[in-house]
Design an enzyme around this catalytic site. Structure first.
Site, mmCIF file in Angstrom:
data_model
loop_
_atom_site.group_PDB
_atom_site.id
_atom_site.type_symbol
_atom_site.label_atom_id
_atom_site.label_comp_id
_atom_site.label_asym_id
_atom_site.label_seq_id
_atom_site.Cartn_x
_atom_site.Cartn_y
_atom_site.Cartn_z
ATOM 1 N N HIS A 1 0.837 -1.201 0.000
ATOM 2 C CA HIS A 1 0.000 0.000 0.000
ATOM 3 C C HIS A 1 0.872 1.252 0.000
ATOM 4 C CE1 HIS A 1 0.411 -0.633 4.507
ATOM 5 N NE2 HIS A 1 0.770 0.627 4.396
HETATM 6 P P1 TYD Z 1 -2.264 -2.760 7.238
HETATM 7 O O1 TYD Z 1 -1.982 -1.314 7.276
HETATM 8 O O2 TYD Z 1 -2.843 -3.337 6.000
HETATM 9 O O3 TYD Z 1 -0.959 -3.583 7.681
HETATM 10 P P2 TYD Z 1 0.364 -4.080 6.916
HETATM 11 O O4 TYD Z 1 0.821 -2.970 6.037
HETATM 12 O O5 TYD Z 1 1.310 -4.345 8.041
HETATM 13 O O6 TYD Z 1 0.040 -5.324 6.175
HETATM 14 O O7 TYD Z 1 -3.223 -3.093 8.451
HETATM 15 C C1 TYD Z 1 -3.580 -4.405 8.831
HETATM 16 C C2 TYD Z 1 -4.947 -4.370 9.509
HETATM 17 O O8 TYD Z 1 -4.901 -3.595 10.719
HETATM 18 C C3 TYD Z 1 -6.028 -3.743 8.650
HETATM 19 O O9 TYD Z 1 -7.230 -4.485 8.868
HETATM 20 C C4 TYD Z 1 -6.218 -2.358 9.245
HETATM 21 C C5 TYD Z 1 -5.835 -2.540 10.694
HETATM 22 N N1 TYD Z 1 -5.207 -1.329 11.289
HETATM 23 C C6 TYD Z 1 -5.912 -0.567 12.207
HETATM 24 O O10 TYD Z 1 -7.066 -0.840 12.543
HETATM 25 N N2 TYD Z 1 -5.291 0.532 12.747
HETATM 26 C C7 TYD Z 1 -4.014 0.866 12.422
HETATM 27 O O11 TYD Z 1 -3.476 1.874 12.960
HETATM 28 C C8 TYD Z 1 -3.297 0.074 11.463
HETATM 29 C C9 TYD Z 1 -1.882 0.407 11.057
HETATM 30 C C10 TYD Z 1 -3.937 -1.019 10.929
#
Ligand code: TYD
Length: 137
Positions: A53
């Site tokens: 992302h």
């Molecule tokens: P994501 O940002 O996609 O994580 P990564 O880049 O590590 O794969 O987030 C994973 C999940 O956590 C997604 O369902 C959103 C949730 N999330 C929150 O609820 N709050 C937050 O501050 C973050 C960073 C993620």
């Protein structure tokens, strides 16, 4: 230091090999934004790639407080880079509009200092959409 591109920032450490170390991140001193949110990830299997992302506004300072974490990034101009966090004093500053894929060693703990509270609207989760938006700039 210009904080408009992804870059490794080396933080000072205090201590000794006898006593152990402490490293400090402080808003405006060595972190170029107001810290609004902190999160950490752990137990990520070695064969899993996370990230996938970019953010529209969010700035981050990211540490591997344990283990090794590799970031493959692509900025809004299409510049691709690889950054390795392999020491607790190394921070990776990521400005807005940087696509990233992240790989972890089995013992890695990622600590992220973030400039905004969580907002799903701030994410590009689709690479083509990220490229379309940044190509127009
Ligand atoms: P994501 O940002 O996609 O994580 P990564 O880049 O590590 O794969 O987030 C994973 C999940 O956590 C997604 O369902 C959103 C949730 N999330 C929150 O609820 N709050 C937050 O501050 C973050 C960073 C993620």
């Amino acid at each position: 230091m210009e904080y408009n591109t992804p870059q490794i920032v080396t933080f000072d450490k205090i201590g000794s090999s006898q006593l152990g170390y402490i490293t400090i991140a402080e808003t405006q001193k060595n972190v170029p934004f107001e810290i609004q949110r902190v999160y950490w990830t752990y137990y990520t299997p070695h064969d899993v790639t996370r990230g996938g992302h970019a953010h529209k506004e969010l700035q981050q300072m990211i540490f591997a407080v344990s283990g090794t974490i590799i970031f493959n990034t692509e900025d809004e101009n299409g510049k691709k880079e690889t950054f390795t966090l392999d020491h607790p004093t190394k921070g990776l500053y990521i400005p807005k509009l940087v696509w990233r894929d992240i790989q972890f060693s089995h013992n890695a703990v990622l600590l992220c200092l973030a400039s905004e509270i969580y907002n799903e609207e701030d994410y590009f989760r689709d690479y083509e959409e990220f490229k379309k938006t940044t190509d127009k700039k």
